[in-house]
Design a protein around this motif. Sequence first.
Motif, PDB file in Angstrom:
ATOM      1  N   PRO A 104       0.800  -1.228   0.000  1.00 16.65           N
ATOM      2  CA  PRO A 104       0.000   0.000   0.000  1.00 16.65           C
ATOM      3  C   PRO A 104       0.831   1.275   0.000  1.00 16.65           C
ATOM      4  O   PRO A 104       0.290   2.355  -0.226  1.00 16.65           O
ATOM      5  N   GLY A 105       2.120   1.155   0.257  1.00 19.26           N
ATOM      6  CA  GLY A 105       2.990   2.322   0.222  1.00 19.26           C
ATOM      7  C   GLY A 105       3.062   3.072   1.539  1.00 19.26           C
ATOM      8  O   GLY A 105       2.189   2.938   2.411  1.00 19.26           O
TER       9      GLY A 105
ATOM     10  N   GLN B  39      -4.140   2.748 -10.061  1.00 14.01           N
ATOM     11  CA  GLN B  39      -3.855   3.369  -8.767  1.00 14.01           C
ATOM     12  C   GLN B  39      -5.019   4.272  -8.381  1.00 14.01           C
ATOM     13  O   GLN B  39      -5.138   5.403  -8.855  1.00 14.01           O
ATOM     14  N   PRO B  40      -5.892   3.794  -7.500  1.00 18.28           N
ATOM     15  CA  PRO B  40      -6.973   4.652  -7.009  1.00 18.28           C
ATOM     16  C   PRO B  40      -6.414   5.722  -6.084  1.00 18.28           C
ATOM     17  O   PRO B  40      -5.220   5.751  -5.797  1.00 18.28           O
ATOM     18  N   SER B  41      -7.295   6.585  -5.616  1.00 20.62           N
ATOM     19  CA  SER B  41      -6.853   7.704  -4.787  1.00 20.62           C
ATOM     20  C   SER B  41      -6.211   7.233  -3.481  1.00 20.62           C
ATOM     21  O   SER B  41      -5.452   7.977  -2.862  1.00 20.62           O
ATOM     22  N   SER B  42      -6.491   6.018  -3.065  1.00 15.65           N
ATOM     23  CA  SER B  42      -5.867   5.483  -1.849  1.00 15.65           C
ATOM     24  C   SER B  42      -4.360   5.285  -2.015  1.00 15.65           C
ATOM     25  O   SER B  42      -3.625   5.203  -1.030  1.00 15.65           O
ATOM     26  N   MET B  89      -6.055   6.443 -11.547  1.00 14.66           N
ATOM     27  CA  MET B  89      -4.892   6.665 -12.399  1.00 14.66           C
ATOM     28  C   MET B  89      -4.453   5.306 -12.929  1.00 14.66           C
ATOM     29  O   MET B  89      -4.444   4.313 -12.171  1.00 14.66           O
ATOM     30  N   TYR B  90      -4.081   5.254 -14.201  1.00 14.80           N
ATOM     31  CA  TYR B  90      -3.641   4.009 -14.822  1.00 14.80           C
ATOM     32  C   TYR B  90      -2.229   4.186 -15.355  1.00 14.80           C
ATOM     33  O   TYR B  90      -1.931   5.149 -16.065  1.00 14.80           O
ATOM     34  N   PHE B  91      -1.372   3.219 -14.996  1.00 19.02           N
ATOM     35  CA  PHE B  91       0.023   3.271 -15.412  1.00 19.02           C
ATOM     36  C   PHE B  91       0.359   2.081 -16.294  1.00 19.02           C
ATOM     37  O   PHE B  91       0.017   0.928 -15.971  1.00 19.02           O
TER      38      PHE B  91
END
Lengths: 111, 116
Positions: A104-105, B39-42, B89-91
């Motif tokens: 999760p970072g 990558q959601p806002s979390s 966000m998509y990477f």
Amino acid sequence: DTGVSQDPRHKITKRGQNVTFRCDPISEHNRLYWYRQTLGQGPEFLTYFQNEAQLEKSRLLSDRFSAERPKGSFSTLEIQRTEQGDSAMYLCAMKEGETQYFGPGTRLLVL
Amino acid sequence: AQKITQTQPGMFVQEKEAVTLDCTYDTSDPSYGLFWYKQPSSGEMIFLIYQGSYDQQNATEGRYSLNFQKARKSANLVISASQLGDSAMYFCAMREGYRYGNKLVFGAGTILRVKS
């Protein structure tokens, strides 16, 4: 659940302080990676371990940064004398098959 | 030179419609892998789909498919039947040959917003 936990999830520190982050894969995996992600950017590679051995370090990893994986399981990333430019998300990933699965970072904010 | 290029900073799509997120890559290594992460806002990076350079068929995972065009060096992500929860966000990322340690190189990302 990706099988990777990171601690702490958030860290606020003052410039000049030292910080340490921890990454714990749930199960044993040979390869463990650290990445850094600044706001609005994709993650950038910092370093990786094959078991206990640190096999590669990015030029982003200045001498203020040190990473360890003492028993080939969990890993720590320490930043000494933090600077405001160190503010970022620090991501740990473990490799399983062809894929890296991320934790999760840890969000670091240096004031 | 940029190894991974995502030219769309942001995209909108209507709920239930399909959307394509673009990704081009640059490598001289014949063995490589291409990945998409969400990558959601979390903040957590969620693996979506993988395509190996030697794979003959395009990868699919549920509503996600990867449109792999090797000669054009593109690896676009197609999301079918968009849902509100796809807003994130998509990477796009690439792994080059094993001598590079399997580290991933990421693009700058595309923000996707799904409208109801």
